[in-house]
Design an enzyme around this catalytic site. Structure first.
Site, PDB file in Angstrom:
ATOM      1  N   GLU A  35      40.014  35.631   1.858  1.00 53.49           N
ATOM      2  CA  GLU A  35      38.819  34.800   2.052  1.00 53.49           C
ATOM      3  C   GLU A  35      38.568  33.913   0.841  1.00 53.49           C
ATOM      4  O   GLU A  35      38.279  32.726   0.978  1.00 53.49           O
ATOM      5  CB  GLU A  35      37.608  35.705   2.311  1.00 53.49           C
ATOM      6  CG  GLU A  35      36.421  35.017   2.943  1.00 53.49           C
ATOM      7  CD  GLU A  35      35.491  34.381   1.931  1.00 53.49           C
ATOM      8  OE1 GLU A  35      34.600  33.617   2.338  1.00 53.49           O
ATOM      9  OE2 GLU A  35      35.633  34.649   0.726  1.00 53.49           O
ATOM     10  N   ASN A  36      38.707  34.484  -0.356  1.00 56.09           N
ATOM     11  CA  ASN A  36      38.475  33.705  -1.575  1.00 56.09           C
ATOM     12  C   ASN A  36      39.505  32.602  -1.744  1.00 56.09           C
ATOM     13  O   ASN A  36      39.173  31.486  -2.146  1.00 56.09           O
ATOM     14  CB  ASN A  36      38.498  34.628  -2.798  1.00 56.09           C
ATOM     15  CG  ASN A  36      37.150  35.269  -3.061  1.00 56.09           C
ATOM     16  OD1 ASN A  36      36.234  34.645  -3.567  1.00 56.09           O
ATOM     17  ND2 ASN A  36      37.026  36.541  -2.701  1.00 56.09           N
TER      18      ASN A  36
ATOM     19  N   SER B 297      19.513  25.718  -4.654  1.00 55.15           N
ATOM     20  CA  SER B 297      19.785  25.282  -3.279  1.00 55.15           C
ATOM     21  C   SER B 297      19.295  26.320  -2.274  1.00 55.15           C
ATOM     22  O   SER B 297      18.727  25.971  -1.228  1.00 55.15           O
ATOM     23  CB  SER B 297      21.284  25.042  -3.108  1.00 55.15           C
ATOM     24  OG  SER B 297      21.600  24.773  -1.763  1.00 55.15           O
TER      25      SER B 297
ATOM     26  N   GLY C 189      17.808  27.955   1.879  1.00 55.47           N
ATOM     27  CA  GLY C 189      18.215  29.268   2.356  1.00 55.47           C
ATOM     28  C   GLY C 189      19.721  29.430   2.302  1.00 55.47           C
ATOM     29  O   GLY C 189      20.452  28.547   1.850  1.00 55.47           O
TER      30      GLY C 189
ATOM     31  N   ARG D 284      37.417  37.735  -7.518  1.00 57.36           N
ATOM     32  CA  ARG D 284      36.725  36.783  -8.378  1.00 57.36           C
ATOM     33  C   ARG D 284      35.939  37.528  -9.448  1.00 57.36           C
ATOM     34  O   ARG D 284      35.077  38.352  -9.146  1.00 57.36           O
ATOM     35  CB  ARG D 284      35.782  35.915  -7.555  1.00 57.36           C
ATOM     36  CG  ARG D 284      35.158  34.791  -8.357  1.00 57.36           C
ATOM     37  CD  ARG D 284      34.350  33.885  -7.458  1.00 57.36           C
ATOM     38  NE  ARG D 284      33.902  32.714  -8.191  1.00 57.36           N
ATOM     39  CZ  ARG D 284      33.187  31.744  -7.669  1.00 57.36           C
ATOM     40  NH1 ARG D 284      32.825  31.802  -6.402  1.00 57.36           N
ATOM     41  NH2 ARG D 284      32.808  30.715  -8.388  1.00 57.36           N
TER      42      ARG D 284
ATOM     43  N   ARG E 253      27.097  34.122  -3.376  1.00 60.30           N
ATOM     44  CA  ARG E 253      25.832  33.881  -2.661  1.00 60.30           C
ATOM     45  C   ARG E 253      24.852  35.023  -2.893  1.00 60.30           C
ATOM     46  O   ARG E 253      23.647  34.804  -3.051  1.00 60.30           O
ATOM     47  CB  ARG E 253      26.127  33.738  -1.159  1.00 60.30           C
ATOM     48  CG  ARG E 253      26.531  32.343  -0.729  1.00 60.30           C
ATOM     49  CD  ARG E 253      27.183  32.352   0.640  1.00 60.30           C
ATOM     50  NE  ARG E 253      28.595  32.710   0.543  1.00 60.30           N
ATOM     51  CZ  ARG E 253      29.302  33.241   1.537  1.00 60.30           C
ATOM     52  NH1 ARG E 253      28.716  33.474   2.695  1.00 60.30           N
ATOM     53  NH2 ARG E 253      30.568  33.522   1.369  1.00 60.30           N
TER      54      ARG E 253
ATOM     55  N   GLU F 183      30.031  37.309  -2.637  1.00 63.48           N
ATOM     56  CA  GLU F 183      29.327  37.869  -3.800  1.00 63.48           C
ATOM     57  C   GLU F 183      28.574  36.783  -4.575  1.00 63.48           C
ATOM     58  O   GLU F 183      27.487  37.027  -5.115  1.00 63.48           O
ATOM     59  CB  GLU F 183      30.301  38.589  -4.733  1.00 63.48           C
ATOM     60  CG  GLU F 183      29.588  39.236  -5.922  1.00 63.48           C
ATOM     61  CD  GLU F 183      30.473  40.115  -6.779  1.00 63.48           C
ATOM     62  OE1 GLU F 183      30.099  40.358  -7.941  1.00 63.48           O
ATOM     63  OE2 GLU F 183      31.536  40.552  -6.297  1.00 63.48           O
TER      64      GLU F 183
END
Length: 284
Positions: free
Chosen positions: A115-116, A57, A62, A43, A84, A82
């Site tokens: 994962e992405n 948020s 948290g 990404r 987050r 990344e």
């Protein structure tokens, strides 16, 4: 000192985290300065407004889902999360929850991509570039890529075709000026010139996918349309001179171009008295 945190057995199994690495538990709260982004992160585009929303948020609630990291050179390198991590920095958070996973450099690249894709965090161009990285880095086929990321081969192949589009079109997709439907439609055109011509029309006129398909059909039948003549732009210098002369003679004045170099000056009058007044101004 690290803080232990709870991690459900289902999540632990999914991530296949190690029990202990370097004396740390597999899930803990890590100082944010000990974390580094992955240079091979698939990404590349992080929309500022979306990061701001996530940062807000995080300030309020948290970080709910931990980052997935691997240890490297005394730091923790991000495999997943990344966005987050960036938003946490915007929010002024100094510690974030992480899960450690052992992986080689090749494994990190593959895990970050998978994962992405599974989280649908990549735009279409980033996804295509990530597939290309797998093909080139591991020397594997489209079929192998599809099996690793849980997609069908046709989807992977069609995704990779997007990288044949001109850079301008790819950027339009990244910045959401153009959808995947528009992009697939443009792939039907053969030359970069035709694609860029269609792209200009789609973006400027905000055409729907159906309208874009009709445009592409017309371009395929007539790939070299005669461009419409643009209306001649007013000559700003001549306009300024006309205005000055009109003030000087208190009459309507027109400067007409004739040919490429010459022209004529017209001073209009309504009657003989006005003509006499104008002639007097010449001081003949």
């Amino acid at each position: 000192m690290v803080k232990k945190g709870g991690l459900g057995r289902g999540m632990a199994a999914l991530l296949q985290v190690t029990d202990t690495i370097g004396g740390h538990s597999d899930y803990f709260v890590c100082p944010i300065e000990k974390i580094r982004p992955n240079r091979n992160q698939p990404r590349k585009h992080f929309a500022v407004d979306k990061l701001d929303e996530l940062a807000a948020s995080i300030r309020e609630k948290g970080i709910i889902q931990p980052l997935v990291v691997t240890q490297k050179d005394g730091f923790y390198e991000i495999i997943a999360g990344e966005r987050r991590w960036r938003a946490a920095q915007k929010a002024g958070i100094r510690e974030v929850p992480v899960v450690i996973r052992e992986a080689s450099e090749d494994g990190v690249l593959e895990l970050a991509l998978i994962e992405n894709i599974q989280r649908q965090d990549l735009n279409a161009i980033e996804e295509a570039q990530a597939y290309r990285s797998l093909v080139e880095h591991f020397g594997i086929s489209h079929e192998d890529v599809a099996r690793r990321v849980g997609k069908n081969r046709t989807s992977v192949t069609n995704s990779l075709r997007l990288l044949k589009l001109p850079a301008e079109v790819q950027q339009d997709i990244v910045e959401e000026r153009m959808s995947m439907g528009h992009a697939r439609t443009l792939l039907a055109l053969e030359s970069p010139e035709s694609i860029l011509m269609a792209r200009h029309e789609i973006v400027q006129r905000q055409l729907s996918v159906r309208e874009a398909e009709n445009l592409v059909r017309r371009l395929k039948m007539n790939p070299h349309p005669v461009p419409k003549k643009r209306p001649q732009q007013p000559d700003l210098l001549m306009g300024a001179l006309e205005e000055q002369l009109q003030k000087r003679f208190q009459a309507r004045v027109a400067i007409r171009k004739v040919g490429t170099k010459g022209g004529r000056l017209e001073i209009h009058f309504s009657d003989s008295d006005e003509l006499t007044r104008i002639i007097d101004l010449f001081d003949l």
